[in-house]
Structure formats: structure tokens, C-alpha cells
Design a protein around this motif. Sequence first.
Motif, PDB file in Angstrom:
ATOM      1  N   THR A  50       0.785  -1.096  -0.034  1.00  0.00           N
ATOM      2  CA  THR A  50       0.080   0.071   0.169  1.00  0.00           C
ATOM      3  C   THR A  50       0.675   1.210  -0.031  1.00  0.00           C
ATOM      4  O   THR A  50       0.462   2.258  -0.701  1.00  0.00           O
ATOM      5  CB  THR A  50      -0.907   0.142   1.147  1.00  0.00           C
ATOM      6  N   LEU A  51       1.851   1.370   0.769  1.00  0.00           N
ATOM      7  CA  LEU A  51       2.791   2.432   1.024  1.00  0.00           C
ATOM      8  C   LEU A  51       3.751   2.665  -0.252  1.00  0.00           C
ATOM      9  O   LEU A  51       4.474   3.810  -0.416  1.00  0.00           O
ATOM     10  CB  LEU A  51       3.537   2.588   2.250  1.00  0.00           C
ATOM     11  N   GLY A  52       3.926   1.719  -1.073  1.00  0.00           N
ATOM     12  CA  GLY A  52       4.706   1.832  -2.320  1.00  0.00           C
ATOM     13  C   GLY A  52       6.145   1.098  -2.306  1.00  0.00           C
ATOM     14  O   GLY A  52       6.469   0.602  -1.123  1.00  0.00           O
ATOM     15  N   PRO A  53       6.646   0.634  -3.510  1.00  0.00           N
ATOM     16  CA  PRO A  53       7.806  -0.158  -3.468  1.00  0.00           C
ATOM     17  C   PRO A  53       9.104   0.935  -2.959  1.00  0.00           C
ATOM     18  O   PRO A  53      10.055   0.148  -2.750  1.00  0.00           O
ATOM     19  CB  PRO A  53       7.966  -0.469  -5.060  1.00  0.00           C
ATOM     20  N   ALA A  54       8.891   2.099  -2.836  1.00  0.00           N
ATOM     21  CA  ALA A  54      10.220   2.769  -2.104  1.00  0.00           C
ATOM     22  C   ALA A  54      10.334   2.550  -0.817  1.00  0.00           C
ATOM     23  O   ALA A  54      11.316   3.074  -0.302  1.00  0.00           O
ATOM     24  CB  ALA A  54       9.981   4.290  -2.654  1.00  0.00           C
TER      25      ALA A  54
END
Length: 151
Positions: free
Chosen positions: A103-107
Motif C-alpha cells: 500500500t505504501l509503495g515499493p520505495a
Amino acid sequence: MESLSAEDLKLFVESVRQYFRVVTRQEPQITSAYLATGELQGHDYNGIVSFSGAFNGHVIVSMPGQLLKELLLLQGETDLSQGNLLDAVGEIANTLAGNARKTLGPALQISVPVRLHGSAGIQARVRKHPYAITLRWNHQPAVVCIDIERR
């Protein structure tokens, strides 16, 4: 640094529910979800995963040994040693952190879980008031501390 949104925090509550549904086929009772104002009282087994990159902070899972033993037995594991209980709580923290990445992103960079034994309490390290989720599963208490800020 910026705090997580209410929607971001809901993903952790849902992730905790999903973990128990998948592993035990029984949803936990979420007893509270709140901003902690002081030290959180932890349990004997603690798994901590740190975040860096787009977010800074930690997810801390704290559970009593009996809850972890029951989870391991449900998974067919018979080694209930302290080392295996520590591995289990670390893996739960890692699973919750991995779900957050979706949800918060691949970074979102996630550390290897740190496993600690002892109930001295959970120290928030990033935010003044971390988000705490308390729960009960099969009459056993547990706490998940979300101590994360967006960079």
C-alpha cells in the motif's frame, strides 16, 4: 516529517486481521487502536522491523509466549523453544511490514526483523505518539505499534 493518514493506519489494522484469518481461520478481536501518549507495555516476545526510504520508523509486534506457541502449533510446528518463538514474532512483524509495502509503495525499504525477548515495554523511537493496535486472539493479548512517519 509528516504523519501517516488515517487510511494508511487502517491498512495496518486490516493487515493484522488478515494475518490471523489466514494463519488461524479466526479473526482477532481488535480491542483498541489509538495514539499512545506514554510507554506501551509489551509482552515477552517482540519483533521489530524498521522502515527507511519514503518512510522512517518501525513496526513492533509484541506477543506473549503462549499466543506464539498456539500459532506455531496451528501451523504444525512442534519446536516451541524460545528461539523458535522469537523467529515466529519476527516473521509476523516482517509479514505486516511486507503488507504495508503493497500500500505504501515499493520505495519503502524494510529491514530484517530484530527479535527481542523481555517485557520491559515498547519504546517509540520516531514519533512522540505512535499508533498502537491492541488485540486478543484465543484469549491471548498482543500489541502492534506503528511508529512511522512519511519523509
